[in-house]
Motif scaffolding. Structure first.
Motif, PDB file in Angstrom:
ATOM      1  N   ASP A 164     -10.110   0.963  12.058  1.00 27.67           N
ATOM      2  CA  ASP A 164     -10.681   1.882  13.035  1.00 27.67           C
ATOM      3  C   ASP A 164     -11.018   1.112  14.318  1.00 27.67           C
ATOM      4  OD1 ASP A 164     -13.073   0.532  12.559  1.00 27.67           O
ATOM      5  OD2 ASP A 164     -14.012   2.200  11.484  1.00 27.67           O
ATOM      6  N   ALA A 165     -11.605   1.786  15.291  1.00 29.11           N
ATOM      7  CA  ALA A 165     -11.913   1.184  16.595  1.00 29.11           C
ATOM      8  C   ALA A 165     -12.838  -0.026  16.466  1.00 29.11           C
ATOM      9  CB  ALA A 165     -12.534   2.234  17.512  1.00 29.11           C
ATOM     10  N   VAL A 186     -10.065   1.344   7.005  1.00 27.33           N
ATOM     11  CA  VAL A 186     -10.273   2.726   6.569  1.00 27.33           C
ATOM     12  C   VAL A 186      -8.954   3.263   6.020  1.00 27.33           C
ATOM     13  CG1 VAL A 186     -12.147   3.214   8.196  1.00 27.33           C
ATOM     14  CG2 VAL A 186      -9.791   3.661   8.877  1.00 27.33           C
ATOM     15  N   VAL A 187      -9.068   4.231   5.133  1.00 24.81           N
ATOM     16  CA  VAL A 187      -7.875   4.865   4.564  1.00 24.81           C
ATOM     17  C   VAL A 187      -7.166   5.636   5.673  1.00 24.81           C
ATOM     18  CG1 VAL A 187      -7.066   6.546   2.866  1.00 24.81           C
ATOM     19  CG2 VAL A 187      -8.938   4.999   2.295  1.00 24.81           C
ATOM     20  N   ARG A 188      -5.849   5.540   5.686  1.00 24.55           N
ATOM     21  CA  ARG A 188      -5.081   6.267   6.708  1.00 24.55           C
ATOM     22  C   ARG A 188      -5.330   7.761   6.570  1.00 24.55           C
ATOM     23  NH1 ARG A 188       0.484   3.591   8.171  1.00 24.55           N
ATOM     24  NH2 ARG A 188       0.482   5.560   9.235  1.00 24.55           N
ATOM     25  N   PRO A 189      -5.370   8.478   7.685  1.00 17.84           N
ATOM     26  CA  PRO A 189      -5.726   9.897   7.659  1.00 17.84           C
ATOM     27  C   PRO A 189      -4.893  10.747   6.704  1.00 17.84           C
ATOM     28  CG  PRO A 189      -5.655   9.099   9.916  1.00 17.84           C
ATOM     29  CD  PRO A 189      -5.145   7.984   9.048  1.00 17.84           C
ATOM     30  N   GLU A 190      -3.606  10.482   6.560  1.00 21.76           N
ATOM     31  CA  GLU A 190      -2.761  11.307   5.694  1.00 21.76           C
ATOM     32  C   GLU A 190      -3.087  11.131   4.203  1.00 21.76           C
ATOM     33  OE1 GLU A 190      -0.324   7.553   6.582  1.00 21.76           O
ATOM     34  OE2 GLU A 190      -1.631   8.872   7.729  1.00 21.76           O
ATOM     35  N   PRO A 212       0.826  -1.211   0.000  1.00 20.51           N
ATOM     36  CA  PRO A 212       0.000   0.000   0.000  1.00 20.51           C
ATOM     37  C   PRO A 212       0.863   1.265   0.000  1.00 20.51           C
ATOM     38  CG  PRO A 212      -0.898  -1.611   1.504  1.00 20.51           C
ATOM     39  CD  PRO A 212       0.448  -2.141   1.045  1.00 20.51           C
ATOM     40  N   GLY A 213       0.474   2.204  -0.859  1.00 15.16           N
ATOM     41  CA  GLY A 213       1.201   3.455  -0.963  1.00 15.16           C
ATOM     42  C   GLY A 213       2.290   3.465  -2.019  1.00 15.16           C
ATOM     43  N   ARG A 214       2.643   2.280  -2.565  1.00 13.95           N
ATOM     44  CA  ARG A 214       3.718   2.195  -3.561  1.00 13.95           C
ATOM     45  C   ARG A 214       3.230   1.536  -4.836  1.00 13.95           C
ATOM     46  NH1 ARG A 214       8.623  -0.774  -2.662  1.00 13.95           N
ATOM     47  NH2 ARG A 214       9.325   0.411  -4.450  1.00 13.95           N
ATOM     48  N   ALA A 215       3.554   2.123  -5.954  1.00 15.82           N
ATOM     49  CA  ALA A 215       3.294   1.491  -7.241  1.00 15.82           C
ATOM     50  C   ALA A 215       4.375   0.439  -7.476  1.00 15.82           C
ATOM     51  CB  ALA A 215       3.316   2.532  -8.351  1.00 15.82           C
ATOM     52  N   LYS A 216       4.035  -0.566  -8.249  1.00 20.87           N
ATOM     53  CA  LYS A 216       4.981  -1.643  -8.559  1.00 20.87           C
ATOM     54  C   LYS A 216       5.198  -1.717 -10.061  1.00 20.87           C
ATOM     55  CE  LYS A 216       5.420  -3.908  -4.625  1.00 20.87           C
ATOM     56  NZ  LYS A 216       6.609  -4.545  -4.173  1.00 20.87           N
ATOM     57  N   ILE A 217       6.395  -2.072 -10.460  1.00 26.75           N
ATOM     58  CA  ILE A 217       6.700  -2.361 -11.854  1.00 26.75           C
ATOM     59  C   ILE A 217       7.160  -3.816 -11.893  1.00 26.75           C
ATOM     60  CG2 ILE A 217       8.123  -1.811 -13.842  1.00 26.75           C
ATOM     61  CD1 ILE A 217       8.314   1.061 -12.764  1.00 26.75           C
ATOM     62  N   ARG A 272      -4.200   3.342  -1.749  1.00 31.10           N
ATOM     63  CA  ARG A 272      -4.006   4.192  -0.575  1.00 31.10           C
ATOM     64  C   ARG A 272      -3.772   3.312   0.651  1.00 31.10           C
ATOM     65  NH1 ARG A 272      -9.147   7.948  -0.595  1.00 31.10           N
ATOM     66  NH2 ARG A 272     -10.083   5.895  -0.850  1.00 31.10           N
ATOM     67  N   PRO A 273      -2.845   3.710   1.533  1.00 27.40           N
ATOM     68  CA  PRO A 273      -2.574   2.933   2.740  1.00 27.40           C
ATOM     69  C   PRO A 273      -3.813   2.878   3.637  1.00 27.40           C
ATOM     70  CG  PRO A 273      -0.859   4.570   2.363  1.00 27.40           C
ATOM     71  CD  PRO A 273      -1.965   4.860   1.400  1.00 27.40           C
ATOM     72  N   MET A 274      -4.038   1.717   4.235  1.00 24.75           N
ATOM     73  CA  MET A 274      -5.211   1.497   5.080  1.00 24.75           C
ATOM     74  C   MET A 274      -4.784   1.230   6.529  1.00 24.75           C
ATOM     75  SD  MET A 274      -7.632   1.634   2.782  1.00 24.75           S
ATOM     76  CE  MET A 274      -9.111   0.778   3.238  1.00 24.75           C
TER      77      MET A 274
END
Length: 160
Positions: free
Chosen positions: A87-88, A93-97, A58-63, A82-84
């Motif tokens: 939640d409680a 859920v998608v990370r806040p950033e 998550p967060g990184r594209a791959k080749i 998107r990084p996940m």
């Protein structure tokens, strides 16, 4: 780098034509993806990893290298997700950033950045033409105008 967006659906390509944006190095072709000459193909991880290997990060594209001789280009680019987090209640859920960044923009901008780094590093083969088969990217809804607009923004910012 040039991008060729493909679909066999003319109405879908019309939506992309209206919402992608002008002045981009993008062509829209009504064609089967395997019939389009390109150096690399972008493909959602759910299709790419099982067929060509690798693991999602998550967060990184791959080749990935395609040595299967299946009619697709020798490189497969997997857009980032998107990084996940959880939640409680334990729901993903998608990370806040990353929550305020749309998934199409996030994935495509990171894929284009990865390809720019690939080309800058002198890796082979060089990618001058990237294929975007809408069905293999999960971007094939004619009712969705936000995705082509987000992809257009990512292309403008990364390749503009």
């Amino acid at each position: 780098m040039d991008i060729i967006v493909t679909s066999t659906s003319a109405p879908l390509l019309d939506v992309w034509r209206r919402h992608l944006g002008d002045g981009l190095p993008v062509e829209l072709w009504e064609a089967e993806a395997r019939d389009v000459p390109a150096d690399a193909v972008a493909m959602a991880g759910m299709f790419a990893h099982e067929r060509y290997g690798g693991r999602p990060e998550p967060g990184r594209a791959k080749i990935l290298r395609n040595g299967r001789g299946d009619g697709f280009p020798g490189l497969v680019v997997v857009p980032a997700t998107r990084p996940m987090t959880r939640d409680a209640a334990g729901q993903a859920v998608v990370r806040p950033e990353s929550a305020d960044v749309g998934p199409a923009y996030f994935g495509i901008s990171r894929a284009l950045d990865a390809l720019r780094e690939w080309n800058t590093a002198g890796a082979e083969p060089r990618v001058d033409v990237l294929l975007f088969p809408l069905g293999l990217l999960g971007m094939d809804s004619a009712a969705d105008s936000a995705t082509p607009a987000s992809v257009g923004r990512a292309v403008r910012e990364c390749l503009g």
